[in-house]
Design a protein around this motif. Structure first.
Motif, PDB file in Angstrom:
ATOM      1  N   ILE A   9       2.504  10.667   5.078  1.00 49.51           N
ATOM      2  CA  ILE A   9       2.011  10.299   3.750  1.00 49.51           C
ATOM      3  C   ILE A   9       3.019   9.461   2.974  1.00 49.51           C
ATOM      4  CG2 ILE A   9       0.507  12.308   3.590  1.00 49.51           C
ATOM      5  CD1 ILE A   9       2.647  13.646   1.824  1.00 49.51           C
ATOM      6  N   SER A  12       1.122   3.965   2.654  1.00 48.01           N
ATOM      7  CA  SER A  12      -0.283   3.756   3.012  1.00 48.01           C
ATOM      8  C   SER A  12      -0.422   3.119   4.387  1.00 48.01           C
ATOM      9  CB  SER A  12      -0.977   2.892   1.957  1.00 48.01           C
ATOM     10  OG  SER A  12      -0.343   1.634   1.827  1.00 48.01           O
ATOM     11  N   ASN A  14       1.149   3.941   7.166  1.00 47.62           N
ATOM     12  CA  ASN A  14       1.013   5.023   8.138  1.00 47.62           C
ATOM     13  C   ASN A  14      -0.387   5.621   8.111  1.00 47.62           C
ATOM     14  OD1 ASN A  14       3.704   4.575   8.640  1.00 47.62           O
ATOM     15  ND2 ASN A  14       4.428   6.434   7.635  1.00 47.62           N
ATOM     16  N   LEU A  15      -0.944   5.754   6.913  1.00 45.67           N
ATOM     17  CA  LEU A  15      -2.286   6.322   6.784  1.00 45.67           C
ATOM     18  C   LEU A  15      -3.338   5.390   7.362  1.00 45.67           C
ATOM     19  CD1 LEU A  15      -2.030   7.787   3.168  1.00 45.67           C
ATOM     20  CD2 LEU A  15      -2.017   9.047   5.321  1.00 45.67           C
ATOM     21  N   HIS A  18      -3.009   5.697  11.130  1.00 44.17           N
ATOM     22  CA  HIS A  18      -3.496   7.031  11.491  1.00 44.17           C
ATOM     23  C   HIS A  18      -5.031   7.070  11.466  1.00 44.17           C
ATOM     24  CE1 HIS A  18      -3.675  11.430  11.632  1.00 44.17           C
ATOM     25  NE2 HIS A  18      -4.450  11.408  10.561  1.00 44.17           N
TER      26      HIS A  18
END
Length: 373
Positions: A9, A12, A14-15, A18
């Motif tokens: 987290i 953004s 990485n999100l 993911h």
């Protein structure tokens, strides 16, 4: 940026990656999985900055803005630095064609462009662009009114009042810790075996935390949606669309074949390096989320055609897309820092390029060791 690459987290980017991994049918990252390589990049980056920042960056440039002491008595105005966001209605207009004082009740005293130029005179003829920093004289109502607006990313002089109680601050911090710990423990195999019918992932604990915050009035009941980062949600949705379009159109496969053809004799390690370079160029020239969205289908196609695990390629996208050190335009944080430090574009290149290289070397060496092909 160095801290953000470690937890899921933290950024953004990485999100986005993911989410695309889950959409592609693979198991996503756990809360601190990226930290296995991110912590080494962060440590090396901090040491580099500590040792070389004074040599590579200029001494503090003089601040020519009008100090608070020059304001007439009784006006209760103070200096505020505001970075223009993408939704600022005066973008690409001259200041004289956009009545800033009428719109926002503040007077512009200085303009710092994202290219490093500073204007303290003839301000009316300066064309405003996203990322420019305006030094304005404003009253106490300016920050509460526009502080949470997407029109500005505000940089204040610390005069805004603290309206949050001490108990609420500690309680919010406790909820944050519990959310992170819960999401981390929930991803463990033991926890999944104990609760096979409940998916105790990050979304679950974020939802629980949000409900508790709303129930305990940590934010006003009428402002639930104000704290949702709609820009990030839209970016993630668009990333899915871009990724799917590149796969369905065959562009991803064609580019992947071309890249593989350039390095037939060198194996997946060279392809990993090439994907890092491509993603990093994207992130420096556009934005980190868009770079991740463009690079993800390439990673998927490369891994599929080689018959190897795609996880190392997914991780390298996260590292490369976040490593936006060499330009001020690839990362919003850089634009903020540019305004505060009065930096020029070349300052970012001078100190950022070696940091990009450090991130590249650590990623290419460690990622294949931690996540096997």
């Amino acid at each position: 940026i160095l801290g953000g690459i470690c937890p899921l987290i933290g950024t953004s980017t990485n999100l986005v990656v993911h989410g695309m991994i889950l959409e592609a049918g693979f198991e996503g990252f756990s809360m601190f999985e990226l930290g296995k390589v991110g912590i080494f990049i962060a440590i090396a980056g901090i040491i580099y900055i500590f040792l070389f920042s004074k040599r590579l960056l200029p001494d503090a440039r003089p601040d020519t803005a009008v100090p608070d002491e020059e304001v007439e008595e009784g006006e209760k105005l103070h200096r505020v630095e505001a970075v223009l966001g993408a939704r600022f209605p005066g973008i690409n207009k001259k200041l004289k064609d956009f009545n800033f004082q009428r719109h926002y009740g503040a007077e512009v005293k200085e303009i710092k462009t994202r290219n490093g130029q500073r204007f303290v005179s003839n301000l009316e003829d300066v064309v405003l662009h996203e990322g420019d920093t305006l030094v304005v004289m404003a009253d106490d109502t300016f920050i509460p009114t526009w502080g949470e607006s997407s029109v500005f990313v505000l940089l204040t002089n610390g005069n805004e009042p603290d309206t949050t109680g001490k108990k609420k601050r500690w309680f919010a911090l406790l909820l944050l810790v519990l959310m992170i710990v819960g999401a981390t423990v929930g991803e463990l195999p033991v926890t999944k075996e104990m609760f096979p019918d409940i998916k105790l992932d990050m979304f679950f604990f974020v939802s629980i935390t949000t409900i508790i915050m709303a129930w305990t009035n940590l934010f006003p009941a009428r402002k639930y949606t104000k704290y949702i980062s709609w820009d990030i949600l839209i970016t993630i949705a668009c990333a899915f669309a871009i990724s799917k379009a590149m796969v369905n159109s065959g562009v991803a496969d064609s580019v992947a074949k071309f890249i593989i053809g350039l390095s037939d004799d060198y194996g997946p390690h060279v392809l990993l390096a090439m994907l890092f370079i491509i993603t990093n160029l994207f992130t420096e020239l556009i934005t980190n989320n868009a770079a991740a969205a463009l690079a993800f289908p390439l990673a998927l196609s490369i891994a599929s055609q080689l018959g190897v695990s795609p996880t190392p390629f997914f991780v390298v996208i996260c590292m490369a897309a976040s490593a936006s050190f060499s330009t001020p335009i690839g990362y919003q944080t850089n634009l903020i820092v540019q305004g505060i430090g009065n930096y020029k574009f070349t300052d970012f290149v001078r100190i950022g390029l070696p940091l990009n290289i450090i991130t590249f070397l650590i990623s290419i060496i460690l990622i294949p060791l931690i996540w096997n092909f």
